[in-house]
Structure formats: C-alpha cells, structure tokens
Design a protein around this motif. Structure first.
Motif, PDB file in Angstrom:
ATOM      1  N   HIS A 102       0.836  -1.184   0.000  1.00 29.26           N
ATOM      2  CA  HIS A 102       0.000   0.000   0.000  1.00 29.26           C
ATOM      3  C   HIS A 102       0.885   1.255   0.000  1.00 29.26           C
ATOM      4  O   HIS A 102       1.801   1.346   0.817  1.00 29.26           O
ATOM      5  N   ASP A 103       0.643   2.145  -0.958  1.00 31.81           N
ATOM      6  CA  ASP A 103       1.321   3.445  -1.041  1.00 31.81           C
ATOM      7  C   ASP A 103       2.713   3.421  -1.676  1.00 31.81           C
ATOM      8  O   ASP A 103       3.354   4.458  -1.778  1.00 31.81           O
ATOM      9  N   GLU A 104       3.183   2.261  -2.131  1.00 31.03           N
ATOM     10  CA  GLU A 104       4.450   2.251  -2.886  1.00 31.03           C
ATOM     11  C   GLU A 104       4.143   2.631  -4.340  1.00 31.03           C
ATOM     12  O   GLU A 104       3.028   2.397  -4.827  1.00 31.03           O
ATOM     13  N   PRO A 105       5.116   3.193  -5.054  1.00 29.55           N
ATOM     14  CA  PRO A 105       4.854   3.603  -6.436  1.00 29.55           C
ATOM     15  C   PRO A 105       4.547   2.409  -7.347  1.00 29.55           C
ATOM     16  O   PRO A 105       5.113   1.325  -7.163  1.00 29.55           O
ATOM     17  N   ILE A 106       3.670   2.607  -8.295  1.00 27.51           N
ATOM     18  CA  ILE A 106       3.285   1.530  -9.214  1.00 27.51           C
ATOM     19  C   ILE A 106       4.282   1.485 -10.374  1.00 27.51           C
ATOM     20  O   ILE A 106       4.539   2.516 -11.015  1.00 27.51           O
ATOM     21  N   PRO A 107       4.909   0.304 -10.623  1.00 18.95           N
ATOM     22  CA  PRO A 107       5.917   0.228 -11.705  1.00 18.95           C
ATOM     23  C   PRO A 107       5.358   0.735 -13.035  1.00 18.95           C
ATOM     24  O   PRO A 107       4.213   0.445 -13.377  1.00 18.95           O
ATOM     25  N   LYS A 108       6.191   1.465 -13.738  1.00 15.95           N
ATOM     26  CA  LYS A 108       5.750   2.130 -14.981  1.00 15.95           C
ATOM     27  C   LYS A 108       5.319   1.129 -16.052  1.00 15.95           C
ATOM     28  O   LYS A 108       4.379   1.381 -16.816  1.00 15.95           O
ATOM     29  N   ASP A 109       6.029  -0.060 -16.121  1.00 24.87           N
ATOM     30  CA  ASP A 109       5.725  -0.957 -17.241  1.00 24.87           C
ATOM     31  C   ASP A 109       4.580  -1.936 -16.956  1.00 24.87           C
ATOM     32  O   ASP A 109       4.185  -2.705 -17.842  1.00 24.87           O
ATOM     33  N   ALA A 110       4.024  -1.933 -15.727  1.00 27.49           N
ATOM     34  CA  ALA A 110       2.885  -2.833 -15.448  1.00 27.49           C
ATOM     35  C   ALA A 110       1.668  -2.355 -16.228  1.00 27.49           C
ATOM     36  O   ALA A 110       1.351  -1.163 -16.214  1.00 27.49           O
ATOM     37  N   VAL A 111       1.010  -3.271 -16.946  1.00 28.47           N
ATOM     38  CA  VAL A 111      -0.109  -2.831 -17.803  1.00 28.47           C
ATOM     39  C   VAL A 111      -1.447  -2.867 -17.063  1.00 28.47           C
ATOM     40  O   VAL A 111      -2.436  -2.292 -17.516  1.00 28.47           O
TER      41      VAL A 111
END
Ligand SMILES: Cc1cc2nc3c(=O)[nH]c(=O)nc-3n(C[C@H](O)[C@H](O)[C@H](O)COP(=O)(O)OP(=O)(O)OC[C@H]3O[C@@H](n4cnc5c(N)ncnc54)[C@H](O)[C@@H]3O)c2cc1C
Length: 254
Positions: free
Chosen positions: A172-181
């Motif tokens: 919860h609250d960690e950044p979401i990886p850019k390449d996850a679709v």
C-alpha cells in the motif's frame, strides 16, 4: 408498497428473501451488481455444508433460482438513500426509482478497499482489477502488479504468475511500476454501508451495529451478512443472518 425491501442480493439477502416469501410477505430485492454477491467469483468453496466442493457461481445460482421460484422480485438498481416515511414505513430511493415498504433488510456486504489517492493517480488510465481469477487471463504474457500484503495478495500473485510475463508485488502506497499494464488490488474489504450512515448506527469501521438478533438502532431496519458487526464473515454466518433478519422483520410487521 412492499412488505419488505432487501438491499443486496448476496447470499444473506437472498436467504432473507426466501424466508420472507415463505411467510407470504411481498419482497423486493435490490441489487447493484451481480446477483450472488462477492462469492460469485470464487472458483471453489470447500466449507459450505452439503457440498464437498462447489463453485460460488453454482451455489448462488441455485439459491437465486429458489428465491425467484418463491416469487421474490429482483431489480438491478443501486440504492442511493433510505428514509423513514411520514406514515410509518420507509422510502427507498434508487438510481431508477422509489419504493415504499414496511421494513428494510440491509444486506449490502463488503466491497474491495480502493487504492489510495496517490496510487490511483499513479495507476492513471491503466485497468484496475480486484479479482485475478476473473481478469488475469486478459494480461497473458504482459507485466502486471499486485498491490497488497495479506493472504489475498499472495493468492493473487500465485495465480497471476502462471499467466503474466512478470508480476510485481508492491505494498500500500508504494509507487506503481511504470511498465505494469494492469493493477490488481488486494488490500482488504470495507462495508458497503455509506448510504445508511444517517439511518442506523455504524461502528468506526462502517459496519452496521447489530447483535445476533440482526436488529439495528432504527426500528424496522434489520441487517444481515458481512456488513454487520460480527466476528466471523463467512457464507454460513451470512445465511444464518438472512434467516434471523427475515424472522425479526416478520415479527416487526406483525
Ligand atoms: C474471493 C472470496 C472467497 C471467499 N471464499 C469463501 C469460502 O470459501 N467460504 C466462506 O464461507 N466464505 C467465503 N468468502 C466470504 C463470503 O463470500 C462472504 O462471507 C459472503 O458472501 C457474504 O455475503 P453477504 O450476502 O453478506 O454479502 P455480499 O456477498 O457482499 O453481497 C452484498 C450484495 O449487496 C450489493 N449491494 C451493495 N451495496 C448496494 C446498494 N447500495 N444497492 C444495491 N445493492 C447493493 C452488492 O452488489 C452485493 O451483491 C469468500 C469471499 C471472497 C471475496
């Protein structure tokens, strides 16, 4: 005018409808999502007495069939407000109409907790799912992310690992990886009771305050299933509540 309006066609609401119809009352069941509620997406249920193993869809399909055969009316409408009416009874307002009734059974269960504002912003336009078994196949061979740290998150990760190219796991609250679709959210559930906050007492977490007799702080309003304050949120306790709430509503109506 209905004798009883039941809000939510999960297993608790459907059981209440069966008991109320068998007692000869007119019953309207209002459902905003899927008839059967949260268990519909469970592929295997192993602890419902009478079935060594059964899917949630099959189990709730049988119960809804029984409810329909007994003559309960089911409408797919979202309840937006419930108010006491002047002549006694209640007015239920939905996204499509208004219904008068003598008693109410709240059986709205729980809904998945939403992402924090920060993570929702991070997710942007990417699809958000609360059910890997329902939506995982859409992301075959692609990178996805699971948000959450409990057992449900672990279960979702295990399931997606057999399908996706990569499964990121964040809290919860960690950044979401850019390449996850796509973003799979497994951060718990919250009671779907906001619309009742001015009608009945809710506890600090939003559950409708009621004991085993399923009576709320408002005479004529009863509660059944996962949205009630209780220790064990399971199918059998929801079913039991449905019967108890219907019995209490019948006694209230006289
Ligand atoms: C993945 C998963 C697996 C599970 N596995 C098991 C298991 O193996 N065994 C077990 O015993 N339990 C299991 N459970 C728990 C079980 O599903 C619940 O305890 C039970 O389904 C609760 O039933 P309910 O009728 O109280 O609520 P719900 O099933 O949540 O139904 C509430 C219904 O109310 C509707 N609703 C909500 N708000 C409104 C509104 N404003 N207007 C109209 N309708 C509304 C919702 O759309 C929903 O259909 C599982 C739960 C999940 C999520």
């Amino acid at each position: 005018m209905y004798d009883i309006v039941i809000i939510g066609a999960g297993i608790a609401g459907m059981t209440a409808a069966i008991y109320a119809r068998r007692a000869g009352k007119s019953v309207l069941v209002l459902e905003t999502g899927v008839c059967g509620g949260q268990i519909v997406s469970a592929l295997e249920v192993w602890n419902y007495p009478g079935f060594a193993k059964i899917s949630g869809a099959k189990l709730t399909g049988e119960i809804s069939h029984q409810m329909n055969n007994l003559g309960a009316e089911l409408k797919y409408e979202e309840v937006l407000a419930v108010a006491k009416s002047d002549g006694g009874g209640f007015e239920v307002k939905t996204d499509e109409g208004e219904y008068a009734c003598g008693a109410i059974i709240i059986a709205t269960g729980t809904e998945p907790r939403k992402l924090s504002e920060k993570q929702a912003k991070d997710a942007g336009e990417r699809p958000i799912s609360h059910c890997a078994t329902c939506d995982g196949a859409l992301y075959k061979g692609k990178p996805v992310v699971v948000v959450g740290s409990g057992n449900t998150a672990k279960h979702e990760i295990k399931y997606l690992e057999g399908i996706a190219a990569k499964v990121y796991h964040i809290h919860h609250d960690e950044p979401i990886p850019k390449d996850a679709v796509a973003v799979f959210v497994a951060i718990g559930r919250v009671p779907a009771t906001t619309v009742f906050k001015d009608l009945v007492d809710l506890d600090v977490d939003g559950y409708v305050v009621a004991g085993e007799n399923c009576r709320t702080s408002c005479p004529g309003v009863f509660v059944a299933g996962d949205c009630r304050t209780k220790d064990v949120r399971q199918l059998v306790t929801a079913v039991a509540d449905g019967a108890v709430a219907a019995g209490a509503a019948l006694r209230y109506l006289g």
